[in-house]
Motif scaffolding. Structure first.
Motif, short mmCIF file in Angstrom:
data_model
loop_
_atom_site.label_atom_id
_atom_site.label_comp_id
_atom_site.label_asym_id
_atom_site.label_seq_id
_atom_site.Cartn_x
_atom_site.Cartn_y
_atom_site.Cartn_z
N PRO A 3 0.83 -1.22 0.00
CA PRO A 3 0.00 0.00 0.00
C PRO A 3 0.86 1.27 0.00
O PRO A 3 1.98 1.28 0.52
CB PRO A 3 -0.80 -0.13 1.30
CG PRO A 3 -0.81 -1.59 1.61
CD PRO A 3 0.52 -2.11 1.13
N ASN A 4 0.31 2.30 -0.61
CA ASN A 4 0.96 3.62 -0.63
C ASN A 4 2.32 3.64 -1.33
O ASN A 4 3.14 4.51 -1.07
CB ASN A 4 1.11 4.17 0.80
CG ASN A 4 -0.22 4.33 1.49
OD1 ASN A 4 -1.20 4.74 0.87
ND2 ASN A 4 -0.28 3.99 2.77
N TRP A 30 1.37 -0.17 -5.90
CA TRP A 30 -0.06 0.14 -5.91
C TRP A 30 -0.45 0.83 -7.22
O TRP A 30 -1.53 0.65 -7.73
CB TRP A 30 -0.38 1.03 -4.71
CG TRP A 30 -1.82 1.02 -4.27
CD1 TRP A 30 -2.75 1.98 -4.50
CD2 TRP A 30 -2.48 0.00 -3.51
NE1 TRP A 30 -3.96 1.64 -3.94
CE2 TRP A 30 -3.83 0.42 -3.32
CE3 TRP A 30 -2.09 -1.22 -2.98
CZ2 TRP A 30 -4.77 -0.33 -2.61
CZ3 TRP A 30 -3.01 -1.97 -2.27
CH2 TRP A 30 -4.34 -1.53 -2.11
N LYS A 35 -6.37 9.68 -4.77
CA LYS A 35 -7.63 8.96 -4.93
C LYS A 35 -7.39 7.46 -5.10
O LYS A 35 -8.08 6.63 -4.51
CB LYS A 35 -8.39 9.51 -6.14
CG LYS A 35 -9.81 8.97 -6.30
CD LYS A 35 -10.42 9.35 -7.65
CE LYS A 35 -10.49 10.84 -7.84
NZ LYS A 35 -11.20 11.20 -9.12
N LEU A 65 -5.97 5.69 -1.91
CA LEU A 65 -6.96 5.51 -0.85
C LEU A 65 -8.00 4.45 -1.18
O LEU A 65 -8.89 4.19 -0.37
CB LEU A 65 -7.65 6.85 -0.56
CG LEU A 65 -6.75 7.94 0.06
CD1 LEU A 65 -7.51 9.24 0.24
CD2 LEU A 65 -6.15 7.48 1.39
N LYS A 66 -7.89 3.84 -2.37
CA LYS A 66 -8.82 2.76 -2.71
C LYS A 66 -8.59 1.57 -1.79
O LYS A 66 -7.46 1.25 -1.42
CB LYS A 66 -8.60 2.31 -4.17
CG LYS A 66 -8.90 3.35 -5.23
CD LYS A 66 -10.39 3.57 -5.40
CE LYS A 66 -10.67 4.56 -6.53
NZ LYS A 66 -12.10 4.90 -6.64
N SER A 67 -9.68 0.89 -1.47
CA SER A 67 -9.56 -0.33 -0.67
C SER A 67 -8.92 -1.44 -1.51
O SER A 67 -8.82 -1.32 -2.74
CB SER A 67 -10.93 -0.79 -0.19
OG SER A 67 -11.72 -1.22 -1.29
N GLN A 68 -8.53 -2.53 -0.86
CA GLN A 68 -7.95 -3.66 -1.57
C GLN A 68 -8.91 -4.18 -2.63
O GLN A 68 -8.51 -4.50 -3.75
CB GLN A 68 -7.61 -4.78 -0.57
CG GLN A 68 -6.89 -5.97 -1.17
CD GLN A 68 -5.43 -5.67 -1.46
OE1 GLN A 68 -4.77 -4.99 -0.68
NE2 GLN A 68 -4.93 -6.16 -2.59
N THR A 69 -10.18 -4.25 -2.28
CA THR A 69 -11.20 -4.75 -3.22
C THR A 69 -11.35 -3.81 -4.41
O THR A 69 -11.42 -4.25 -5.57
CB THR A 69 -12.55 -4.91 -2.51
OG1 THR A 69 -12.39 -5.81 -1.40
CG2 THR A 69 -13.60 -5.46 -3.46
N GLU A 70 -11.41 -2.52 -4.14
CA GLU A 70 -11.55 -1.54 -5.23
C GLU A 70 -10.31 -1.54 -6.12
O GLU A 70 -10.42 -1.45 -7.35
CB GLU A 70 -11.75 -0.14 -4.63
CG GLU A 70 -13.09 0.03 -3.94
CD GLU A 70 -13.18 1.35 -3.19
OE1 GLU A 70 -14.24 2.00 -3.27
OE2 GLU A 70 -12.18 1.75 -2.55
N HIS A 71 -9.15 -1.66 -5.49
CA HIS A 71 -7.91 -1.68 -6.27
C HIS A 71 -7.85 -2.92 -7.16
O HIS A 71 -7.35 -2.85 -8.29
CB HIS A 71 -6.70 -1.66 -5.33
CG HIS A 71 -5.39 -1.53 -6.03
ND1 HIS A 71 -4.70 -2.61 -6.52
CD2 HIS A 71 -4.65 -0.43 -6.36
CE1 HIS A 71 -3.58 -2.20 -7.11
NE2 HIS A 71 -3.52 -0.88 -7.02
N GLN A 72 -8.40 -4.03 -6.67
CA GLN A 72 -8.40 -5.26 -7.44
C GLN A 72 -9.17 -5.10 -8.75
O GLN A 72 -8.81 -5.68 -9.78
CB GLN A 72 -9.00 -6.40 -6.60
CG GLN A 72 -8.77 -7.79 -7.16
CD GLN A 72 -7.40 -8.33 -6.81
OE1 GLN A 72 -6.48 -7.56 -6.53
NE2 GLN A 72 -7.25 -9.64 -6.84
#
Length: 661
Positions: free
Chosen positions: A344-345, A420, A481, A484-491
């Motif tokens: 992350p980050n 990320w 933006k 700050l996405k969640s793991q699920t959103e990033h997936q």
């Protein structure tokens, strides 16, 4: 061509042309080498990587490419104008008798043997001669030997290949230390070519070239005609169809100015942005390509965006344009990528540190990111001439703990799979291979909206974000933006990134190239058919001017097939269209006051002949008898001067552009 209408892909000899083979190559050379490899692996086609420049280290570069399986040695030849043509097709000037093996020179330097008399035998001097040997870095192989008179005046340098072959001797003016004369030496110690230089202020300039060819000495003012002779030689070696595809824009003038043999096809592939600020302002390095585009058989584009832009500039040449995008030369393991453990980050950039890449903007944007996310990290992999400027920018913004220059990486895939996201802040790109590489590893991209490639690869809000170019705040906001996405959103972003990358598979790459080459051949055959059905030329019969209106009547080719005609005026410098007007009843009228022609240009005129049955167009240069030309005083108050060229072709010289705008 009409006598042999069926030409298949495997009939061709393929020549992919660049000026040289760099030691550390970038996107253009990588693309060329990849094409060689995939043509051999997927289409079983033999190819030739053709270079012009003299290169002491060419053999080592070739062997490195072969041993690392970058290209297939059995299917791809790398040939050089000096090594494989000039030095071979020679009746040499003389043997270089002054040659003394470096082993003997080492003995002299070590005072184990006195070579003074042997050295003086070849020199018109009584000064003490001192040889100094320089070795290839970290090796015991001789790179060059300098010869000095006395203690400080160098008069000669001998250059050696790593194989131990003497290849070049440079002679110096002892006062300025500038090269005044060179002799090129082949494997038989024969002088096959020489160059003479003239010293100008603080540099030297090539004055003449003499090549001792099999036919006798040939004299040239520069290397242009030497390179053109090389292309002619390759064309005439046999009657097999040949495709000369130029990758490097500085080589256009050498290749495309050579008259094509009937069995030869000329093509260019555009790797980069062709314009300056406006899309009709062609970059200087592209002028030769655009100027000669009418004689080319194909221009290949790596993005559909650029193809459409050039098609809008040169609509009368659109049948020559083909889409051949880049590819990811690997299979994509979706499961592995999607289950990669991302940090992350963490942002990663893999890039050459060149001015075009504009990495200072990436650092500036990241300084805004750290104000919102202090723990964010930016890892930058690469090297290049802008490294010090980037370091200074990091120091100025006090980002030493957040932005790390990691040096060169041999495994960019691994770095993209950990990150990320990546970002791209280039001034321009031809495509953006690094972005495609990131997407193939499920790494979303935040990029400036540059030409070209950003919009080809990135779908805003799906596999990354596109922001207005040079808007650093918007760039930082998009990065934040995505961070700050969640793991699920990033997936979801990663999945879309992989879906985009799959459009650039090897299969798609080969499909595009096969279609493009077949299209090029068909376009040539259609042109031959259309030309065969026409009789006559395109010329001006009447040329009158009244009330700012030019009226022209033409004599046009006749045929039993239905044709339509248009008058085309193009900027001589780059072939950009400035006038395109339909011809009715062999006549056209032009209201000069309505024209918008850029400043101080020469406009050349053609007639577009469209064969409606074949759906194919031809381009004819418009001729005009000199007695029909109106004086420029009569012609729009001198703003335009119409004239007949030495070949009786019709052109305009445009001045006083304020009257035309």
């Amino acid at each position: 061509m009409s006598s042999n209408p069926v030409i298949k892909l495997d009939d061709f000899e393929y020549y992919f042309i660049s000026g040289k083979l760099p030691e550390n190559y970038g996107g253009l050379t990588k693309s060329l080498l990849q094409r060689c490899k995939l043509f051999s692996e997927k289409l079983a086609l033999k190819t030739t990587f053709l270079t012009f420049s003299f290169d002491l280290n060419l053999e080592e570069k070739k062997q490195k490419l072969y041993s690392h399986n970058v290209i297939n040695q059995n299917m791809t030849s790398i040939i050089n104008m000096y090594d494989d043509y000039l030095s071979q097709e020679t009746k040499p000037k003389r043997i270089y008798h002054e040659y003394i093996p470096p082993s003997e020179l080492k003995a002299y330097i070590n005072k184990k043997e006195n070579l003074l008399q042997k050295l003086l035998k070849f020199q018109n001097t009584i000064s003490i001669i001192k040889p100094v040997i320089t070795y290839y870095k970290g090796e015991s192989l001789v790179k060059y030997v300098d010869f000095y008179t006395g203690s400080k005046f160098r008069y000669k340098r001998e250059y050696y290949k790593r194989s131990g072959q003497l290849a070049l001797v440079s002679y110096y003016d002892v006062k300025s230390n500038q090269v005044v004369y060179q002799e090129f030496i082949n494997t038989k110690l024969e002088v096959y070519l020489e160059k003479t230089f003239v010293f100008l202020t603080d540099t030297n300039q090539l004055e003449s070239v003499i090549w001792y060819s099999r036919e006798g000495p040939l004299f040239f003012n520069d290397e242009t005609l030497v390179r053109q002779r090389f292309i002619e030689y390759l064309q005439q070696r046999n009657n097999d169809p040949k495709l000369f595809l130029v990758d490097s824009r500085p080589q256009d003038k050498f290749v495309f100015s050579v008259k094509k043999s009937p069995n030869v096809f000329y093509a260019a592939i555009i790797h980069n942005k062709h314009y300056n600020k406006q899309k009709y302002e062609i970059k200087g390095r592209y002028n030769q390509l655009f100027k000669r585009i009418n004689s080319l058989d194909a221009v290949f584009f790596i993005t559909e965006e650029q193809l459409e832009d050039v098609k809008n500039l040169l609509p009368y040449n659109k049948h020559r344009f083909f889409y051949t995008p880049h590819t990811i030369e690997k299979s994509i393991n979706k499961e592995m990528v999607l289950h990669s453990k991302r940090v992350p980050n963490t942002i990663v950039i893999v890039s050459r540190f060149g001015k075009m890449k504009n990495l200072q903007d990436a650092v500036k944007a990241f300084s805004l990111v750290t104000k919102e996310i202090p723990e964010a990290k930016l890892n930058i992999y690469g090297s290049g001439e802008e490294e010090l400027l980037i370091k200074n920018e990091i120091k100025r913004l006090k980002l030493e703990k957040n932005v790390i220059l990691k040096g060169y990486t041999l495994n960019p895939d691994q770095e993209f799979r950990k990150a990320w996201l990546t970002m791209s802040t280039s001034h321009f790109e031809g495509f953006g291979l690094s972005n495609l590489e990131a997407l193939s590893n499920g790494c979303p991209v935040v990029t400036y909206d540059y030409d070209y490639g950003a919009r080809s690869l990135i779908v805003n809000g799906e596999n990354g974000y596109i922001v207005k170019q040079y808007n650093i705040q918007e760039l930082a906001n998009s990065i934040i933006k995505l961070l700050l996405k969640s793991q699920t959103e990033h997936q979801i972003f990663s999945q879309q990134a992989l879906n985009t990358a799959e459009k650039y598979s090897i299969h798609q790459y080969i499909t595009h190239w096969v279609k493009a080459i077949e299209g090029m051949v068909n376009a040539r055959l259609e042109t031959d058919k259309a030309t065969d059905s026409l009789e006559g030329s395109c010329s001006v019969k009447e040329h009158s001017f009244e009330n700012n209106v030019l009226t022209m009547r033409f004599s046009l080719p006749k045929s039993s097939t239905r044709y339509s005609y248009s008058l085309l005026g193009v900027n001589r410098k780059n072939n950009i269209e400035v006038i395109n007007q339909s011809i009715f009843d062999n006549k056209v009228t032009i209201e000069l006051a309505s024209l918008k022609i850029p400043i101080n240009m020469i406009v050349d005129f053609y007639v577009i002949v469209f064969n409606e049955k074949l759906n194919h167009q031809l381009l004819y240069r418009l001729s005009v008898p000199p007695n029909l030309i109106i004086s420029n005083e009569e012609f729009f108050s001198g703003a335009i001067e119409p004239y007949s060229t030495v070949k009786n072709n019709y052109s305009w010289k445009v001045d006083h552009v304020e009257k035309l705008l």
